[in-house]
Design a protein around this motif. Structure first.
Motif, PDB file in Angstrom:
ATOM      1  N   ARG A   1       1.194  -1.164   0.216  1.00 17.82           N
ATOM      2  CA  ARG A   1      -0.062   0.297   0.093  1.00 17.82           C
ATOM      3  C   ARG A   1       0.701   0.965   0.110  1.00 17.82           C
ATOM      4  NH1 ARG A   1      -5.389  -1.250   4.088  1.00 17.82           N
ATOM      5  NH2 ARG A   1      -5.908  -2.823   2.546  1.00 17.82           N
TER       6      ARG A   1
ATOM      7  N   GLU B   1       1.542   3.735   1.634  1.00 23.74           N
ATOM      8  CA  GLU B   1       1.104   4.902   2.746  1.00 23.74           C
ATOM      9  C   GLU B   1       2.120   5.617   2.757  1.00 23.74           C
ATOM     10  OE1 GLU B   1      -1.061   3.509   5.142  1.00 23.74           O
ATOM     11  OE2 GLU B   1      -1.582   1.779   4.625  1.00 23.74           O
TER      12      GLU B   1
ATOM     13  N   LEU C   1       3.366  -1.432  12.435  1.00 23.46           N
ATOM     14  CA  LEU C   1       2.368  -1.030  12.956  1.00 23.46           C
ATOM     15  C   LEU C   1       1.452  -0.602  11.550  1.00 23.46           C
ATOM     16  CD1 LEU C   1       1.794  -0.318  16.222  1.00 23.46           C
ATOM     17  CD2 LEU C   1       0.578  -2.133  15.231  1.00 23.46           C
ATOM     18  N   ARG C   2       2.057   0.670  10.791  1.00 28.51           N
ATOM     19  CA  ARG C   2       1.973   1.045   9.339  1.00 28.51           C
ATOM     20  C   ARG C   2       2.994   0.939   8.406  1.00 28.51           C
ATOM     21  NH1 ARG C   2      -2.858   2.721   7.807  1.00 28.51           N
ATOM     22  NH2 ARG C   2      -3.013   3.129   9.842  1.00 28.51           N
ATOM     23  N   GLY C   3       2.949  -0.769   7.155  1.00 20.28           N
ATOM     24  CA  GLY C   3       4.245  -0.194   6.559  1.00 20.28           C
ATOM     25  C   GLY C   3       3.082  -0.062   5.387  1.00 20.28           C
TER      26      GLY C   3
ATOM     27  N   PHE D   1       3.371  -5.456   3.616  1.00 22.61           N
ATOM     28  CA  PHE D   1       2.862  -5.778   4.880  1.00 22.61           C
ATOM     29  C   PHE D   1       2.207  -7.128   4.896  1.00 22.61           C
ATOM     30  CE2 PHE D   1      -1.480  -5.169   4.988  1.00 22.61           C
ATOM     31  CZ  PHE D   1      -1.566  -3.748   4.060  1.00 22.61           C
TER      32      PHE D   1
ATOM     33  N   MET E   1      -0.638  -9.893   5.421  1.00 26.86           N
ATOM     34  CA  MET E   1      -2.727 -10.169   5.504  1.00 26.86           C
ATOM     35  C   MET E   1      -3.117 -11.204   5.294  1.00 26.86           C
ATOM     36  SD  MET E   1      -5.818  -7.665   4.196  1.00 26.86           S
ATOM     37  CE  MET E   1      -5.240  -5.688   4.150  1.00 26.86           C
TER      38      MET E   1
ATOM     39  N   GLU F   1      -6.382  -0.487  15.160  1.00 26.19           N
ATOM     40  CA  GLU F   1      -6.574  -1.757  14.367  1.00 26.19           C
ATOM     41  C   GLU F   1      -6.305  -2.905  14.564  1.00 26.19           C
ATOM     42  OE1 GLU F   1      -9.005  -0.565  10.283  1.00 26.19           O
ATOM     43  OE2 GLU F   1      -9.014  -1.773   9.569  1.00 26.19           O
ATOM     44  N   LEU F   2      -6.769  -3.647  14.099  1.00 33.73           N
ATOM     45  CA  LEU F   2      -6.073  -5.460  14.239  1.00 33.73           C
ATOM     46  C   LEU F   2      -7.047  -6.101  13.340  1.00 33.73           C
ATOM     47  CD1 LEU F   2      -6.588  -7.062  17.735  1.00 33.73           C
ATOM     48  CD2 LEU F   2      -4.321  -6.709  16.102  1.00 33.73           C
ATOM     49  N   GLY F   3      -8.260  -6.073  12.795  1.00 32.50           N
ATOM     50  CA  GLY F   3      -8.723  -6.585  11.689  1.00 32.50           C
ATOM     51  C   GLY F   3     -10.273  -6.099  11.416  1.00 32.50           C
ATOM     52  N   HIS F   4     -10.683  -6.150  10.617  1.00 34.71           N
ATOM     53  CA  HIS F   4     -11.507  -5.359   9.797  1.00 34.71           C
ATOM     54  C   HIS F   4     -12.982  -6.586   9.199  1.00 34.71           C
ATOM     55  CE1 HIS F   4     -13.346  -1.100   7.505  1.00 34.71           C
ATOM     56  NE2 HIS F   4     -13.953  -2.059   8.659  1.00 34.71           N
TER      57      HIS F   4
ATOM     58  N   GLY G   1      -4.179  -7.789  10.008  1.00 33.04           N
ATOM     59  CA  GLY G   1      -2.575  -8.039   9.901  1.00 33.04           C
ATOM     60  C   GLY G   1      -1.565  -8.534  10.526  1.00 33.04           C
TER      61      GLY G   1
ATOM     62  N   ARG H   1       0.665  -6.493  12.213  1.00 28.57           N
ATOM     63  CA  ARG H   1      -0.124  -6.289  13.665  1.00 28.57           C
ATOM     64  C   ARG H   1      -0.593  -7.005  15.034  1.00 28.57           C
ATOM     65  NH1 ARG H   1      -3.891  -0.886  11.738  1.00 28.57           N
ATOM     66  NH2 ARG H   1      -2.285  -0.400   9.906  1.00 28.57           N
TER      67      ARG H   1
HETATM   68  P1  ATP Z   1      -5.924   1.518   8.494  1.00 28.85           P
HETATM   69  O1  ATP Z   1      -7.194   2.514   8.708  1.00 28.85           O
HETATM   70  O2  ATP Z   1      -4.927   1.513   9.754  1.00 28.85           O
HETATM   71  O3  ATP Z   1      -5.363   1.864   7.006  1.00 28.85           O
HETATM   72  P2  ATP Z   1      -7.490  -0.328   6.992  1.00 28.85           P
HETATM   73  O4  ATP Z   1      -8.911   0.172   7.144  1.00 28.85           O
HETATM   74  O5  ATP Z   1      -6.849   0.180   5.602  1.00 28.85           O
HETATM   75  O6  ATP Z   1      -6.177  -0.268   7.926  1.00 28.85           O
HETATM   76  P3  ATP Z   1      -7.968  -2.879   5.549  1.00 28.85           P
HETATM   77  O7  ATP Z   1      -7.703  -2.689   4.464  1.00 28.85           O
HETATM   78  O8  ATP Z   1      -8.664  -3.149   6.628  1.00 28.85           O
HETATM   79  O9  ATP Z   1      -7.330  -1.886   7.112  1.00 28.85           O
HETATM   80  O10 ATP Z   1      -6.803  -3.700   6.112  1.00 28.85           O
HETATM   81  C1  ATP Z   1      -6.735  -4.912   6.897  1.00 28.85           C
HETATM   82  C2  ATP Z   1      -6.375  -5.236   8.069  1.00 28.85           C
HETATM   83  O11 ATP Z   1      -4.615  -5.170   7.211  1.00 28.85           O
HETATM   84  C3  ATP Z   1      -5.653  -3.509   8.729  1.00 28.85           C
HETATM   85  O12 ATP Z   1      -7.034  -4.579   9.512  1.00 28.85           O
HETATM   86  C4  ATP Z   1      -4.934  -4.301   9.786  1.00 28.85           C
HETATM   87  O13 ATP Z   1      -4.733  -4.887  10.271  1.00 28.85           O
HETATM   88  C5  ATP Z   1      -3.980  -4.491   8.095  1.00 28.85           C
HETATM   89  N1  ATP Z   1      -3.397  -3.631   7.978  1.00 28.85           N
HETATM   90  C6  ATP Z   1      -4.315  -2.793   6.871  1.00 28.85           C
HETATM   91  N2  ATP Z   1      -3.460  -1.668   6.252  1.00 28.85           N
HETATM   92  C7  ATP Z   1      -2.100  -1.729   6.956  1.00 28.85           C
HETATM   93  C8  ATP Z   1       0.023  -1.527   6.814  1.00 28.85           C
HETATM   94  N3  ATP Z   1       0.287  -0.290   6.438  1.00 28.85           N
HETATM   95  N4  ATP Z   1       0.366  -1.951   7.406  1.00 28.85           N
HETATM   96  C9  ATP Z   1       0.400  -3.381   8.045  1.00 28.85           C
HETATM   97  N5  ATP Z   1      -1.143  -3.712   8.834  1.00 28.85           N
HETATM   98  C10 ATP Z   1      -2.086  -2.989   7.779  1.00 28.85           C
END
Ligand code: ATP
Ligand code: MG
Length: 564
Positions: free
Chosen positions: A136, A138, A146-148, A151, A153, A402-405, A439, A442
């Motif tokens: 991504r 980012e 935590l924000r790579g 990463f 998933m 956020e761990l999961g969605h 993640g 995460r």
């Molecule tokens: P965030 O709001 O933190 O950017 P996201 O809503 O973009 O997360 P999702 O697209 O729902 O995240 O991705 C599912 C899971 O992947 C997230 O719950 C998180 O655990 C993990 N995740 C998302 N972006 C990252 C990242 N940049 N680095 C590490 N883990 C990530």
């Protein structure tokens, strides 16, 4: 694994750019290194923990009928153009030479597969998942793993023929996620979440509370209401309508810019002021009106507007469009703008807002009389201590990670990619999809956030890279070498995962410090003093509690300690 051979590059110093405990400890304990911004090399200690997390995830996904895939990370750019996600800001990294993109998630590929091979309602439901690398773009990678930008998933996708089917698939995931995070020993909670850029009809996030978390959540300690700030509501009432409504009046307000300045200058409460917030939505000017100092929530604004990109308007353009600067813009007589307002303003009268002329405001604005707008929406950001929507008790606002969605996607992607099936009446219908992510990094970093002390990481049994850290205090002492090596072999034979500190060039004190830093749940110390009494020492990392055990009982005692 013998430490004399292992690649575990521990650090004495706390790296300067790492502010979060998990980031500091993952570097110090030799778990990972940053290759470039947001890109990490996971070293053996970290990868062992990640494999354990992945295995827990895999078991729980298989338990709900998930089928494991390995989908390509390289995708044709055209696939993402078709679904309209190619140009979402900060999402996609691409390889220009070949019109490829690096997949940030896999709804597109799943819908592509479904389009080819799901033909009838008899082929449904399906649960497809993978544990795989995501990329991504980012903008601000920080907080360590935590924000790579790259990463791992676990992402799963459900395909259903009916909306009831989607509900069932979603509930199965919610339950699986609870089991996964419980098994990983995480202290987590669940919140209602925004469907955001993904489109969809319902979503929930699994979070841990953390002062440095990048998400903000609203929690009711009394009734348990919990929502991401992006969608959270409070029971703050709308403005009351005054019995008398007067004609509009122009008020001279020289050099007054902000809501606070205006309230002070006019000696009125800030709730009498309608604040103008300007944006462009899909390139067209948009005015959003808020009560006084209420903060506009961009996620709610985006959701209210539906599809399309929301961006600020450049200052020069604003002046050309309205004839005034930011502080003097208001809804009355404003041309060329779409206007929406926060729902607290519905029916409000006696309000003051900008006159679209520098240094002037308009008074006695009646929203039912003077303003033509597209609609009233909940656009404000909830603040702490506001009354809860379900029980009226004061709300709490906290930071979280956020761990999961989990996500009820609906038919957005199946429609875009023509993934249809024939229903029982032989009619083509779009497949109803759900999407669910966790993640892996995460899980590891959040566990470390929740489980460490001043000496280092405190792994739980579920995620620990090794069950046991066996320390031969002094490798120049023959008996120590003999007993520790014997224990090492014996424990490994019965399946205990042992990290064996057999280093010859390191002092016992240094070894103890490293063992605490690396944080395996149980430590076994073989030292000269204990051996004089034919005993070894067992230490529980979390409590620091130590027990001396006769050598002949060591294996049994260690097994017992690891088991509980
Ligand atoms: P965030 O709001 O933190 O950017 P996201 O809503 O973009 O997360 P999702 O697209 O729902 O995240 O991705 C599912 C899971 O992947 C997230 O719950 C998180 O655990 C993990 N995740 C998302 N972006 C990252 C990242 N940049 N680095 C590490 N883990 C990530
Ligand atoms: Mg994101």
């Amino acid at each position: 694994m013998r430490l004399s051979y292992a690649f575990i590059p521990t650090l004495k110093e706390i790296p300067a750019d790492a502010t979060m405990k998990s980031h500091q400890l993952m570097l110090r304990a030799g778990l990972m290194r940053q290759l470039t911004a947001g890109v990490y090399a996971f070293l053996p200690l970290a990868y062992r923990a990640m494999l354990k997390a992945m295995e827990i995830i895999r078991e729980e996904m298989n338990a709900i009928g998930g089928q494991e895939f390995h989908l390509p990370a390289l995708n044709p750019e055209s696939l993402w153009v078709t679904t309209g996600r190619r140009n979402i800001p900060n999402l996609i990294l691409s390889i220009k030479e070949r019109d490829l993109v690096l997949a940030p998630t896999h709804e597109e590929v799943i819908a592509w597969l479904a389009a080819y091979h799901i033909q009838s309602y008899k082929d449904l439901p399906q649960i497809w998942y993978q544990i795989q690398t995501k990329f991504r773009n980012e903008p601000r990678p920080r907080s360590g793993v935590l924000r790579g930008r790259q990463f791992i998933m676990k992402d799963s996708y459900t395909l259903d023929a009916t909306w009831e089917g989607l509900d069932a698939s979603y509930q199965a995931h919610a339950e699986a996620y609870r089991k996964i995070f419980r098994r990983c020993g995480l202290d987590f909670f669940e919140v209602g979440a925004s469907s955001g850029a993904m489109g969809g009809t319902g979503s929930q996030e699994f979070m841990i509370e953390s002062p440095s978390g990048e998400d903000t959540v609203v929690l009711c300690p009394k009734c348990g209401y919990a929502a991401n700030l992006e969608i959270a509501e409070s029971a703050l009432p709308p403005l009351e309508r005054k019995s008398e409504t007067k004609p509009l009046e122009e008020i001279h307000t020289p050099n007054v810019r902000t809501i606070d300045e205006l309230a002070r200058f006019l000696k009125v409460d800030q709730t009498r002021l309608a604040k103008s917030v300007v944006y462009q939505h899909d390139g067209k000017p948009l005015l959003a009106l808020m009560v006084g100092n209420d903060e506009l929530n961009e996620a709610k604004l985006t959701a209210a507007l539906g599809a399309g990109e929301v961006k600020p308007i450049p200052t020069e353009e604003l002046l050309a469009l309205t004839g005034a600067d930011g502080g003097s813009i208001g809804p009355v007589g404003l041309k060329n703008f779409r206007i929406i307002a926060d729902r607290r303003l519905k029916n409000a009268n006696g309000m003051i807002s900008g006159a679209n002329r520098n240094d002037y405001h308009l008074g006695n604005i009646d929203f039912t009389r003077d303003v033509t707008l597209e609609g009233f929406h909940d656009l404000r950001t909830v603040e702490s201590e506001e009354p809860c929507v379900s029980c009226n008790s004061p709300l709490k606002v906290s930071n979280a990670i956020e761990l999961g969605h989990i996500f009820k996607l609906g038919t957005k992607y199946s429609e875009a990619l023509d993934a249809t099936f024939l229903d029982e009446n032989g009619k083509a219908q779009p497949v109803i999809m759900g999407s669910y992510g966790i993640g892996v990094e995460r899980i590891i970093a959040c566990h470390i956030e929740q489980s460490h002390d001043e000496h280092g990481i405190v792994w739980n049994k579920a995620l620990a890279p090794y069950d046991l850290h066996l320390i031969a205090a002094n490798m120049n002492h023959e008996e120590t070498v003999k007993i520790s090596a014997g224990l090492y072999e014996e424990l490994r034979e019965i399946g205990v995962e042992v990290l064996f500190d057999d280093r010859t060039n390191v002092s016992p004190g240094f070894k103890f410090k490293d063992a605490d830093l690396m944080g395996m749940p149980v430590q076994v110390i073989v030292g000269e003093r204990g051996l004089k009494e034919r005993k070894i020492e067992i230490k529980r990392r979390r409590s620091g509690e130590r027990t001396l055990v006769p050598i002949q009982d060591a294996v049994g005692a260690i097994r017992k300690m690891i088991a509980d």
